[in-house]
Design a protein around this motif. Structure first.
Motif, mmCIF file in Angstrom:
data_model
loop_
_atom_site.group_PDB
_atom_site.id
_atom_site.type_symbol
_atom_site.label_atom_id
_atom_site.label_comp_id
_atom_site.label_asym_id
_atom_site.label_seq_id
_atom_site.Cartn_x
_atom_site.Cartn_y
_atom_site.Cartn_z
ATOM 1 N N CYS A 159 0.863 -1.184 0.000
ATOM 2 C CA CYS A 159 0.000 0.000 0.000
ATOM 3 C C CYS A 159 0.899 1.233 0.000
ATOM 4 O O CYS A 159 1.859 1.286 0.776
ATOM 5 C CB CYS A 159 -0.888 0.047 1.235
ATOM 6 N N GLY A 160 0.600 2.208 -0.825
ATOM 7 C CA GLY A 160 1.459 3.382 -0.878
ATOM 8 C C GLY A 160 0.701 4.654 -1.181
ATOM 9 O O GLY A 160 -0.441 4.644 -1.660
ATOM 10 N N MET A 161 1.341 5.780 -0.863
ATOM 11 C CA MET A 161 0.817 7.101 -1.167
ATOM 12 C C MET A 161 1.962 8.009 -1.556
ATOM 13 O O MET A 161 3.012 8.003 -0.924
ATOM 14 C CB MET A 161 0.102 7.697 0.055
ATOM 15 N N VAL A 162 1.775 8.778 -2.623
ATOM 16 C CA VAL A 162 2.714 9.820 -3.033
ATOM 17 C C VAL A 162 1.917 11.103 -3.229
ATOM 18 O O VAL A 162 0.861 11.099 -3.875
ATOM 19 C CB VAL A 162 3.451 9.450 -4.335
ATOM 20 N N ARG A 163 2.424 12.202 -2.665
ATOM 21 C CA ARG A 163 1.722 13.485 -2.779
ATOM 22 C C ARG A 163 2.202 14.191 -4.039
ATOM 23 O O ARG A 163 3.312 14.712 -4.111
ATOM 24 C CB ARG A 163 1.990 14.345 -1.546
ATOM 25 N N ASP A 164 1.343 14.208 -5.044
ATOM 26 C CA ASP A 164 1.659 14.868 -6.311
ATOM 27 C C ASP A 164 1.414 16.368 -6.181
ATOM 28 O O ASP A 164 0.427 16.779 -5.549
ATOM 29 C CB ASP A 164 0.790 14.287 -7.427
ATOM 30 N N PRO A 165 2.283 17.221 -6.760
ATOM 31 C CA PRO A 165 2.094 18.670 -6.603
ATOM 32 C C PRO A 165 0.814 19.203 -7.227
ATOM 33 O O PRO A 165 0.314 20.250 -6.814
ATOM 34 C CB PRO A 165 3.339 19.266 -7.287
ATOM 35 N N VAL A 166 0.248 18.495 -8.212
ATOM 36 C CA VAL A 166 -0.990 18.942 -8.850
ATOM 37 C C VAL A 166 -2.189 18.160 -8.336
ATOM 38 O O VAL A 166 -3.200 18.732 -7.934
ATOM 39 C CB VAL A 166 -0.887 18.810 -10.382
ATOM 40 N N TRP A 167 -2.074 16.852 -8.327
ATOM 41 C CA TRP A 167 -3.201 16.006 -7.984
ATOM 42 C C TRP A 167 -3.394 15.858 -6.478
ATOM 43 O O TRP A 167 -4.470 15.473 -6.034
ATOM 44 C CB TRP A 167 -3.003 14.613 -8.592
ATOM 45 N N GLY A 168 -2.365 16.095 -5.704
ATOM 46 C CA GLY A 168 -2.447 15.809 -4.286
ATOM 47 C C GLY A 168 -2.119 14.356 -4.026
ATOM 48 O O GLY A 168 -1.446 13.702 -4.828
ATOM 49 N N LEU A 223 -3.731 10.184 7.363
ATOM 50 C CA LEU A 223 -2.432 10.800 7.602
ATOM 51 C C LEU A 223 -2.129 11.871 6.566
ATOM 52 O O LEU A 223 -1.639 12.950 6.893
ATOM 53 C CB LEU A 223 -1.332 9.731 7.571
ATOM 54 N N ALA A 224 -2.406 11.574 5.308
ATOM 55 C CA ALA A 224 -2.112 12.530 4.239
ATOM 56 C C ALA A 224 -2.910 13.817 4.400
ATOM 57 O O ALA A 224 -2.392 14.919 4.186
ATOM 58 C CB ALA A 224 -2.388 11.894 2.878
ATOM 59 N N ARG A 225 -4.176 13.684 4.803
ATOM 60 C CA ARG A 225 -5.010 14.872 4.974
ATOM 61 C C ARG A 225 -4.684 15.623 6.262
ATOM 62 O O ARG A 225 -4.768 16.844 6.314
ATOM 63 C CB ARG A 225 -6.490 14.470 4.957
ATOM 64 N N GLY A 226 -4.302 14.878 7.297
ATOM 65 C CA GLY A 226 -4.034 15.514 8.577
ATOM 66 C C GLY A 226 -2.643 16.075 8.726
ATOM 67 O O GLY A 226 -2.397 16.934 9.579
ATOM 68 N N ALA A 227 -1.709 15.618 7.910
ATOM 69 C CA ALA A 227 -0.310 16.053 8.023
ATOM 70 C C ALA A 227 0.235 16.343 6.628
ATOM 71 O O ALA A 227 0.790 15.459 5.964
ATOM 72 C CB ALA A 227 0.527 14.969 8.718
ATOM 73 N N PRO A 228 0.084 17.585 6.142
ATOM 74 C CA PRO A 228 0.545 17.925 4.791
ATOM 75 C C PRO A 228 2.037 17.718 4.575
ATOM 76 O O PRO A 228 2.487 17.647 3.434
ATOM 77 C CB PRO A 228 0.166 19.410 4.658
ATOM 78 N N ARG A 229 2.815 17.632 5.668
ATOM 79 C CA ARG A 229 4.252 17.413 5.505
ATOM 80 C C ARG A 229 4.590 15.987 5.076
ATOM 81 O O ARG A 229 5.717 15.722 4.650
ATOM 82 C CB ARG A 229 5.000 17.728 6.809
ATOM 83 N N ILE A 230 3.658 15.080 5.189
ATOM 84 C CA ILE A 230 3.912 13.704 4.756
ATOM 85 C C ILE A 230 3.789 13.647 3.244
ATOM 86 O O ILE A 230 2.709 13.803 2.681
ATOM 87 C CB ILE A 230 2.939 12.718 5.431
ATOM 88 N N GLY A 231 4.918 13.431 2.581
ATOM 89 C CA GLY A 231 4.938 13.408 1.127
ATOM 90 C C GLY A 231 4.863 12.027 0.534
ATOM 91 O O GLY A 231 4.523 11.861 -0.641
ATOM 92 N N GLU A 232 5.164 11.000 1.340
ATOM 93 C CA GLU A 232 5.173 9.634 0.813
ATOM 94 C C GLU A 232 4.939 8.656 1.960
ATOM 95 O O GLU A 232 5.438 8.850 3.073
ATOM 96 C CB GLU A 232 6.508 9.337 0.140
ATOM 97 N N ILE A 233 4.173 7.621 1.693
ATOM 98 C CA ILE A 233 3.951 6.534 2.637
ATOM 99 C C ILE A 233 4.077 5.216 1.875
ATOM 100 O O ILE A 233 3.449 5.039 0.828
ATOM 101 C CB ILE A 233 2.567 6.596 3.306
ATOM 102 N N ASP A 234 4.883 4.308 2.398
ATOM 103 C CA ASP A 234 4.973 2.948 1.854
ATOM 104 C C ASP A 234 4.740 1.970 2.992
ATOM 105 O O ASP A 234 5.414 2.048 4.025
ATOM 106 C CB ASP A 234 6.358 2.675 1.250
ATOM 107 N N ILE A 235 3.802 1.067 2.815
ATOM 108 C CA ILE A 235 3.644 -0.068 3.730
ATOM 109 C C ILE A 235 3.913 -1.310 2.894
ATOM 110 O O ILE A 235 3.095 -1.690 2.046
ATOM 111 C CB ILE A 235 2.240 -0.139 4.353
#
Length: 266
Positions: A159-168, A223-235
């Protein structure tokens, strides 16, 4: 779609004909993407998914430098939102590692508490069944190590998340472990909803583990919505057992630089 408020005539027409007016290219493309990925599969039977526990995580990141957090700290943040992890303890010395192993129960895993790719660099020692093996592993790895319970075999999921500068935030779900770079994951633009999460899990063919994977995905979204400083999450991986249970055994969170108040303002 406009970058400014629409003309009065257009606004009136939209109100009379139930047309949604969007401001900005980001909102417009997100709407198009949601429409394009709509599927009747969204009506899948619902699993009981508890809401993520959203503590004040953003404040706890103040003052931390940009870059990856350790596995222990990354796992702790995700665990606070409800993701199930293998039990683990930090050890500062080989003797501490043995004590941690006895507390957890053999067999255990000993690994460096680094941010990522530990297995590729020899930073993970598996299936340690006694004190001598733990001492040898902790001595070879040197410094502070992470001692964790050995999780039984199962399907490995990423499971992963990357914060894109346009898409979020953009989320991914797929096969994990050594297969994570050789398979194509299912991806969705956030924010996630329980319906979108169920659709992701269905398209990835992982319905057997719907509830724990939904918890992980919704936790990342919280986490992504509550902490904008989180730019990437990998589990990676979440080990999914045949009985439908699932536990994560490794995680990575990457922080971006602090943003100024002006940048945070709408």
């Amino acid at each position: 779609m406009h970058h400014t408020d629409p003309p009065e005539a257009l606004a009136r027409y939209a109100a009379e004909h139930d047309v949604c007016l969007l401001k900005g290219i980001g909102s417009g493309l997100t709407a198009v993407a949601r429409a394009a990925t709509w599927s009747a599969e969204a009506g899948l039977p619902k699993a009981a998914v508890p809401p993520p526990r959203t503590a004040d995580i953003a404040g706890g990141l103040d003052g931390l430098p940009a870059g990856p957090l350790s596995e222990f700290d990354s796992s702790a943040l995700l665990e606070r939102t409800g993701v199930a992890f293998a039990r683990r303890l930090l050890a500062e010395s080989p003797d501490d590692a043995v004590e941690a192993a006895r507390t957890l129960g053999f067999p255990v895993v000993v690994k460096t508490d680094g941010p990522a790719h530990k297995a590729r660099t020899g930073g993970v020692m598996l299936n340690l069944t006694g004190p001598e093996a733990v001492v040898d592993a902790a001595t070879r790895l040197a410094g502070r190590v992470l001692v964790a319970e050995q999780v039984g075999p199962g399907l490995e999921v990423f499971c992963g998340m990357v914060r894109d500068p346009v898409w979020g935030p953009v989320y991914a779900l797929g096969r994990g472990g050594t297969h994570v770079e050789s398979t194509t994951p299912v991806t969705f633009v956030g924010p996630l909803t329980p319906e979108l999460v169920r659709l992701m899990i269905s398209r990835a063919g992982l319905e057997t583990w719907q509830s724990p994977l939904a918890v992980a995905l919704l936790a990342m979204d919280a986490l992504a919505r509550g902490a904008p400083r989180i730019g990437e999450i990998d589990i990676n991986p979440i080990i999914c057992a045949p009985d439908g249970a699932a536990r994560a055994v490794d995680a990575l969170i990457v922080l971006t630089a602090d943003t100024s108040p002006d940048e945070d303002s709408p």
